[in-house]
Design a protein around this motif. Structure first.
Motif, PDB file in Angstrom:
ATOM      1  N   ALA A   1      -6.335   5.019   0.954  1.00 22.16           N
ATOM      2  CA  ALA A   1      -5.111   5.582   1.582  1.00 22.16           C
ATOM      3  C   ALA A   1      -4.635   6.890   0.961  1.00 22.16           C
ATOM      4  O   ALA A   1      -4.867   7.169  -0.299  1.00 22.16           O
ATOM      5  CB  ALA A   1      -4.033   4.645   1.593  1.00 22.16           C
ATOM      6  N   ALA A   2      -3.848   7.623   1.561  1.00 23.06           N
ATOM      7  CA  ALA A   2      -3.331   8.981   1.222  1.00 23.06           C
ATOM      8  C   ALA A   2      -2.050   9.073   1.663  1.00 23.06           C
ATOM      9  O   ALA A   2      -1.596   8.548   2.590  1.00 23.06           O
ATOM     10  CB  ALA A   2      -4.252  10.113   1.938  1.00 23.06           C
ATOM     11  N   SER A   3      -1.220   9.943   0.812  1.00 27.38           N
ATOM     12  CA  SER A   3       0.176  10.123   1.291  1.00 27.38           C
ATOM     13  C   SER A   3       0.843  11.481   0.926  1.00 27.38           C
ATOM     14  O   SER A   3       0.113  12.106   0.276  1.00 27.38           O
ATOM     15  CB  SER A   3       1.102   9.038   0.489  1.00 27.38           C
TER      16      SER A   3
ATOM     17  N   VAL B   1      -3.829   5.325   6.054  1.00 30.03           N
ATOM     18  CA  VAL B   1      -4.615   4.133   5.298  1.00 30.03           C
ATOM     19  C   VAL B   1      -5.953   4.083   6.021  1.00 30.03           C
ATOM     20  O   VAL B   1      -6.164   4.109   7.508  1.00 30.03           O
ATOM     21  CB  VAL B   1      -3.956   2.818   5.727  1.00 30.03           C
ATOM     22  N   GLU B   2      -6.951   4.173   5.046  1.00 34.19           N
ATOM     23  CA  GLU B   2      -8.260   4.112   5.393  1.00 34.19           C
ATOM     24  C   GLU B   2      -9.114   2.725   5.699  1.00 34.19           C
ATOM     25  O   GLU B   2      -9.883   2.308   6.145  1.00 34.19           O
ATOM     26  CB  GLU B   2      -9.162   5.112   4.670  1.00 34.19           C
ATOM     27  N   ALA B   3      -8.437   1.940   4.812  1.00 34.14           N
ATOM     28  CA  ALA B   3      -9.159   0.543   4.334  1.00 34.14           C
ATOM     29  C   ALA B   3      -7.880  -0.457   3.795  1.00 34.14           C
ATOM     30  O   ALA B   3      -6.829   0.009   3.065  1.00 34.14           O
ATOM     31  CB  ALA B   3     -10.203   0.610   3.265  1.00 34.14           C
ATOM     32  N   ASP B   4      -8.228  -1.868   3.848  1.00 34.25           N
ATOM     33  CA  ASP B   4      -7.250  -2.741   3.526  1.00 34.25           C
ATOM     34  C   ASP B   4      -7.318  -2.482   1.976  1.00 34.25           C
ATOM     35  O   ASP B   4      -8.535  -2.435   1.445  1.00 34.25           O
ATOM     36  CB  ASP B   4      -7.558  -4.154   3.903  1.00 34.25           C
TER      37      ASP B   4
ATOM     38  N   THR C   1       0.911  -1.194  -0.158  1.00 31.63           N
ATOM     39  CA  THR C   1      -0.033  -0.044   0.091  1.00 31.63           C
ATOM     40  C   THR C   1       0.919   1.133   0.003  1.00 31.63           C
ATOM     41  O   THR C   1       0.649   2.020  -0.851  1.00 31.63           O
ATOM     42  CB  THR C   1      -0.922  -0.013   0.984  1.00 31.63           C
ATOM     43  N   TRP C   2       1.882   1.164   0.846  1.00 28.74           N
ATOM     44  CA  TRP C   2       2.625   2.378   0.756  1.00 28.74           C
ATOM     45  C   TRP C   2       3.638   2.618  -0.474  1.00 28.74           C
ATOM     46  O   TRP C   2       3.796   3.729  -1.098  1.00 28.74           O
ATOM     47  CB  TRP C   2       3.970   2.323   1.856  1.00 28.74           C
ATOM     48  N   GLY C   3       3.826   1.474  -1.024  1.00 29.46           N
ATOM     49  CA  GLY C   3       4.659   1.552  -2.295  1.00 29.46           C
ATOM     50  C   GLY C   3       3.686   2.110  -3.558  1.00 29.46           C
ATOM     51  O   GLY C   3       4.118   2.916  -4.411  1.00 29.46           O
ATOM     52  N   ALA C   4       2.537   1.816  -3.300  1.00 34.13           N
ATOM     53  CA  ALA C   4       1.607   2.368  -4.459  1.00 34.13           C
ATOM     54  C   ALA C   4       1.383   3.783  -4.334  1.00 34.13           C
ATOM     55  O   ALA C   4       1.207   4.592  -5.285  1.00 34.13           O
ATOM     56  CB  ALA C   4       0.358   1.661  -4.345  1.00 34.13           C
ATOM     57  N   LEU C   5       1.720   4.405  -3.034  1.00 34.58           N
ATOM     58  CA  LEU C   5       1.661   5.876  -2.727  1.00 34.58           C
ATOM     59  C   LEU C   5       2.683   6.472  -2.934  1.00 34.58           C
ATOM     60  O   LEU C   5       2.952   7.578  -2.650  1.00 34.58           O
ATOM     61  CB  LEU C   5       0.729   6.217  -1.354  1.00 34.58           C
ATOM     62  N   ASP C   6       3.873   5.656  -3.084  1.00 34.41           N
ATOM     63  CA  ASP C   6       5.107   6.191  -3.515  1.00 34.41           C
ATOM     64  C   ASP C   6       5.553   6.795  -4.830  1.00 34.41           C
ATOM     65  O   ASP C   6       5.818   8.072  -5.029  1.00 34.41           O
ATOM     66  CB  ASP C   6       6.235   5.422  -2.826  1.00 34.41           C
ATOM     67  N   CYS C   7       5.598   5.785  -5.552  1.00 37.35           N
ATOM     68  CA  CYS C   7       6.149   5.868  -6.996  1.00 37.35           C
ATOM     69  C   CYS C   7       5.345   7.204  -7.631  1.00 37.35           C
ATOM     70  O   CYS C   7       5.700   7.901  -8.522  1.00 37.35           O
ATOM     71  CB  CYS C   7       6.317   4.701  -7.920  1.00 37.35           C
ATOM     72  N   PRO C   8       3.872   7.055  -7.629  1.00 35.77           N
ATOM     73  CA  PRO C   8       3.287   7.944  -8.501  1.00 35.77           C
ATOM     74  C   PRO C   8       3.516   9.522  -8.110  1.00 35.77           C
ATOM     75  O   PRO C   8       3.668  10.227  -8.830  1.00 35.77           O
ATOM     76  CB  PRO C   8       1.848   7.491  -8.086  1.00 35.77           C
TER      77      PRO C   8
END
Length: 283
Positions: free
Chosen positions: A273-275, A234-237, A206-213
């Motif tokens: 989730a948000a980053s 993180v709000e949900a799985d 989940t964190w990876g998905a919010l990193d590279c973008p």
């Protein structure tokens, strides 16, 4: 260092589920370097982990978002669902790394003893905010313009590498959203190979998905940057087999540092989730 099994076990389980491979549980940290007392935290537990080579960003180091999420997952309870990680040095692959955690901090150490990454819980007032949702059709159209198809500093990155096979890499390939300067988007269909037996992906993914973008929202042709800090709420799985939309937007630049934020949404537009990311230009 002595660690009781009831303290150790939850984070051992987290390591298995959250993107690191445990080696030997550390009862007395055999062979571990003697770190200066001034550089230690008040330890509740520890173990040795490795970051498998599959989860690299640049070819010889762990993907920044993946590593950040794996370290955040060592925080007790629900702290990993609202946390910030500072990456202090590249994380090597397939070698034993020492991790320590307490109620307020988790640290990953290099074999020689330096700090690689440090996670802390975030206060509610510092929760990252996400860019607005875009529909799946818009995200797919944006991904057709992914700049990494023409020029990519790390084409085998586990998150955004176009050279990774479907089911191996995450293949989140964000491109510009029409009419939205500084915004990129992409779909993400979650491979079963990323998930545990319960169908949920690890915190690290989940964190990876919010990193590279966020990096692609900041992309400048010819420049190379690495993630320096990532805060995630993180709000949900995230579930295997589901398709999500990832959106990222540039916030600004200050010297060698650049800032962006991102959101991960399900197809109904509900925030997962948000980053908030800080990147550092290295070339």
């Amino acid at each position: 260092m002595i660690v009781s099994s009831d303290v150790h076990s939850p984070s051992l389980d987290a390591a298995i589920a959250d993107g690191c491979r445990p080696t030997a549980p550390l009862w007395a940290a055999p062979g571990a370097p003697a770190w200066p007392d001034a550089d230690r935290i008040s330890v509740s537990g520890c173990l040795d982990v490795t970051v498998p080579a599959r989860f690299h960003g640049p070819a010889e180091m762990g993907n920044g978002g993946w590593v950040a999420g794996a370290v955040a997952a060592m925080l007790p309870g629900q702290a990993a669902r609202l946390a910030e990680v500072t990456l202090r040095a590249p994380t090597p692959l397939d070698v034993a790394l020492h991790c320590e955690w307490s109620s307020y901090q988790a640290r990953l150490y290099a074999p020689a003893g330096g700090i690689l990454a440090e996670a802390v819980p975030l206060a509610a007032g510092r929760t990252p905010t996400a860019p607005p949702f875009v529909p799946l059709a818009v995200a797919r159209q944006a991904a057709e313009g992914f700049a990494g198809h023409a020029e990519h500093p790390f084409p085998t990155c586990v998150v955004c590498g176009p050279s990774r096979a479907v089911g191996d890499g995450m293949r989140i390939l964000p491109g510009p959203v029409a009419g939205e300067p500084g915004m990129v988007a992409a779909p993400w269909t979650v491979a079963a190979s990323l998930a545990g037996a319960d169908g949920r992906v690890p915190t690290a993914a989940t964190w990876g998905a919010l990193d590279c973008p966020t990096g692609w929202a900041l992309h400048t042709p010819g420049a190379v940057a690495l993630l320096g800090r990532l805060a995630v709420a993180v709000e949900a799985d995230v579930l295997a087999g589901q398709t999500y939309v990832v959106v990222a937007r540039k916030d600004g630049v200050s010297g060698r540092k650049a800032f962006a934020h991102a959101g991960l949404y399900d197809l109904s537009g509900a925030l997962v989730a948000a980053s908030r990311a800080t990147w550092v230009t290295i070339g």
